[in-house]
Scaffold this active site. Structure first.
Site, short mmCIF file in Angstrom:
data_model
loop_
_atom_site.label_atom_id
_atom_site.label_comp_id
_atom_site.label_asym_id
_atom_site.label_seq_id
_atom_site.Cartn_x
_atom_site.Cartn_y
_atom_site.Cartn_z
N GLU A 162 -4.66 -6.18 14.97
CA GLU A 162 -4.14 -4.87 14.55
C GLU A 162 -5.28 -3.84 14.58
OE1 GLU A 162 -2.38 -3.86 10.47
OE2 GLU A 162 -0.56 -4.36 11.56
N GLU A 213 10.59 -4.59 4.59
CA GLU A 213 10.67 -6.02 4.25
C GLU A 213 10.34 -6.24 2.77
OE1 GLU A 213 9.08 -4.70 6.83
OE2 GLU A 213 8.82 -6.12 8.47
N HIS A 226 -4.67 -32.62 18.93
CA HIS A 226 -3.53 -33.39 19.44
C HIS A 226 -2.43 -32.47 19.95
CE1 HIS A 226 -5.30 -37.10 17.94
NE2 HIS A 226 -5.77 -36.31 16.98
N LYS A 249 9.40 -0.40 14.21
CA LYS A 249 9.98 -0.13 12.88
C LYS A 249 11.08 0.91 12.99
CE LYS A 249 5.75 -0.78 10.13
NZ LYS A 249 4.77 -0.12 9.29
N GLY A 273 -4.79 -1.68 5.03
CA GLY A 273 -4.02 -2.83 4.57
C GLY A 273 -4.69 -4.15 4.91
N ARG A 274 -5.13 -4.30 6.15
CA ARG A 274 -5.71 -5.59 6.58
C ARG A 274 -7.13 -5.80 6.05
NH1 ARG A 274 -4.53 -2.13 10.48
NH2 ARG A 274 -6.13 -1.19 11.79
N LYS A 323 0.85 -1.20 0.00
CA LYS A 323 0.00 0.00 0.00
C LYS A 323 0.88 1.25 0.00
CE LYS A 323 -3.44 2.38 2.77
NZ LYS A 323 -4.32 2.38 3.94
O1 F6P Z 1 3.25 -2.88 9.85
C1 F6P Z 1 1.90 -2.91 9.71
C2 F6P Z 1 1.45 -2.58 8.32
O2 F6P Z 1 1.40 -1.21 8.14
C3 F6P Z 1 0.09 -3.23 8.05
O3 F6P Z 1 -0.95 -2.50 8.53
C4 F6P Z 1 0.13 -3.42 6.58
O4 F6P Z 1 -0.81 -4.35 6.16
C5 F6P Z 1 1.55 -3.89 6.39
O5 F6P Z 1 2.31 -3.13 7.32
C6 F6P Z 1 2.12 -3.74 5.01
O6 F6P Z 1 2.05 -2.43 4.56
P1 F6P Z 1 2.22 -2.06 3.04
O7 F6P Z 1 1.12 -2.69 2.28
O8 F6P Z 1 2.17 -0.56 2.99
O9 F6P Z 1 3.55 -2.58 2.58
#
Ligand code: F6P
Length: 545
Positions: free
Chosen positions: A353, A213, A384, A504, A267-268, A207
């Site tokens: 979240e 990452e 189990h 972060k 995002g979620r 987004k």
């Molecule tokens: O670290 C949390 C977050 O901001 C989430 O809310 C989001 O889904 C994820 O990181 C990834 O964000 P992006 O889609 O901007 O890479």
């Protein structure tokens, strides 16, 4: 407007009601009311939801729904879908529901109808996916694409990944889709090992297009393509999904092959946007649109069904009962479906979240516990592993059992065994086995306490008619709407996530210290003693000091 005085009176009524003796037990409630199971089983779309195995009387539900009415939960769900600025700290609406509206619908954001924009991007994504799926899109060497690698994290990974697996029987089989999310080098290495640069398309989903990452993994993938096929190959092997065109261009991805969405999609909550591109590639247009239709079914139900019939509200109020009144800390989700194995992970982000918050909209500390710790694994595997604690442990853990009535792969009696196990667990948790019953079965006196099941342990059973894009869409939207209903009760913002920021920022500073050329000096980076020692250890392990 909600009446805070009345709300606090209802909270006290609920707390007093929770203390009433003798407590209502599920054994007694079922014995006294033969209609309970039927009365408390609901149906929406292809979902049957049995709420009868909850530790609630009619009076409990009455009080919980009074609270919901006082908090105007239904009106909040409606306002959210209408585009009200419900994300008050980031000053924007949360309009994931607009992503699945029909073309002729209207939802205004800053006086602009966003529905045509949604369809424009969706159509673009569909066209792009069809080009790849049909073989019209070629890699740099002229070969057709056989593998897609989705690179994203959080909402840019969990939804597409979970649904990709859930709907495995609905993949058209044209493409193999892989998911890479973790910055751990093993994650991307494992995937690059099984794909061929000439036939691989990377879908970079972010987004913000600023998530470390994702950018790190995307850079590694880019270098891998350039190494194998040359710099000019990038345009043929990368597409982007983002809200940030500028950053996509800066990264070196052609914005002609970018599909976009908007900051009013959290995002979620973004799996029904073009964030689902990898899913669209696997399912094809028909399957993806069915998924959206399923979500719309439940959005519509959540917006129109009255409190007593409104499933997301009922499920939310039961969670309020356990978490905010009876003190339960966690909520288990146990899908009796291997296909739904990633559902708990997906719901962890959705619920934790969203509702892992300690202040209300106006910044006041909350007075009741909010979002539960959500966890789970598929059954029967979970039986189990952790079910011992659910049955005889000391914690109150409400469970959501999720099963499928008609299997896609009907082999021998596997599916009947699966459902028998799921139903057995719900019954054992609810009704247990008393000391007397255990003793009457001839169990040795010394073992009676060990073999007694206290019961009265609550669960919801959700049954999907079949595992189809539509029914799974309904399931996802049910949890989305439940999450929103919970936030309305607690008056918290379900759409921001400031809690992830500090880590972060610290990680960025720590990375500098971890890789610095100069030896680490005491006080470098202003680290606490524990973190400094860990950094020193890691530096030594890499020969840096
Ligand atoms: O670290 C949390 C977050 O901001 C989430 O809310 C989001 O889904 C994820 O990181 C990834 O964000 P992006 O889609 O901007 O890479």
């Amino acid at each position: 407007m909600p009446n805070p005085m009345l709300a606090s009176a209802i909270w006290s009524f609920l707390e007093d009601h929770a203390q009433e003796r003798p407590p209502a037990t599920l054994r007694r409630l079922f014995a006294e009311d033969p209609t309970r199971a039927a009365r408390m089983t609901h149906r929406v779309g292809a979902l049957t939801v049995d709420l009868s195995k909850h530790r609630v009387t009619d009076r409990t539900m009455e009080l919980l729904l009074d609270l919901a009415r006082n908090r105007q939960v239904l009106e909040r769900l409606q306002a959210t879908q209408a585009g009200e600025e419900v994300n008050t700290t980031e000053h924007r609406p949360a309009l994931h529901t607009a992503l699945r509206l029909p073309r002729d619908a209207e939802v205004l954001v800053d006086d602009v109808n966003v529905v045509p924009l949604v369809h424009e991007e969706l159509d673009k994504a569909v066209a792009l996916a069809e080009r790849v799926r049909s073989g019209e899109w070629r890699g740099a060497t002229g070969e057709r694409i056989t593998d897609v690698v989705n690179i994203g994290i959080g909402g840019s990974d969990l939804g597409p990944r979970m649904l990709h697996r859930a709907l495995a029987d609905h993949h058209t089989g044209d493409l193999a889709v892989h998911f890479v999310s973790n910055v751990d080098p093993d994650d991307i290495a494992d995937t690059l090992e099984v794909v061929d640069p000439a036939t691989t398309l990377f879908v970079i989903v972010s987004k913000s297009f600023g998530t470390i990452e994702t950018l790190t993994n995307a850079r590694t993938a880019r270098a891998w393509i350039v190494d194998a096929l040359g710099e000019d190959a990038v345009a043929d092997h990368f597409v982007a999904v983002s809200t940030n065109e500028e950053r996509v261009a800066d990264f070196g991805i052609d914005t002609d092959t970018m599909v976009g969405f908007w900051d009013w999609v959290g995002g979620r909550y973004s799996v029904s946007s073009v964030v689902g591109l990898s899913l669209l590639l696997a399912l094809g247009e028909g399957g993806f649109r069915e998924l959206l239709a399923g979500m719309r079914d439940v959005d519509e139900h959540a917006r129109t069904a009255d409190y007593e019939e409104n499933l997301p509200i009922l499920m939310a109020m039961l969670q309020v009962w356990y978490g905010s009144v009876l003190g339960a800390q966690s909520q288990a989700v146990v899908p009796y479906s291997t296909r739904l194995a990633r559902l708990p992970a997906y719901l962890q982000q959705l619920e934790m979240e969203s509702n892992g918050k300690r202040v209300t909209h106006d910044g006041t500390l909350v007075e009741h516990d909010t979002g539960a710790i959500l966890w789970g694994e598929p059954g029967t595997d979970g039986q189990h592993a952790f079910f011992q604690l659910l049955h005889q442990g000391t914690h109150l853990v409400p469970v959501d059992f999720i099963g499928v009535l008609r299997p896609t792969n009907d082999v021998g009696d596997h599916h009947d065994q699966l459902l028998a196990n799921m139903f057995a667990q719900g019954a054992a948790l609810a009704f247990g086995r008393t000391e007397d019953e255990v003793a009457a079965a001839g169990v040795d006196d010394a073992l009676v306490p060990h073999r007694t099941f206290p019961g009265n342990r609550p669960s919801t059973t959700i049954l999907l008619d079949e595992l189809t894009p539509r029914s799974v869409g309904q399931l996802v939207a049910l949890y989305e709407q439940k999450t929103a209903a919970l936030a309305a009760v607690w008056d918290i913002n379900a759409y921001d996530q400031w809690g992830v920021e500090l880590g972060k920022v610290l990680a960025t500073g720590l990375l500098d210290v971890l890789v610095a050329d100069e030896p680490l000096q005491e006080g470098d980076g202003g680290l606490d003693a524990s973190t400094a020692a860990l950094v020193a250890l890691a530096r030594r392990a890499r020969g840096r000091d």
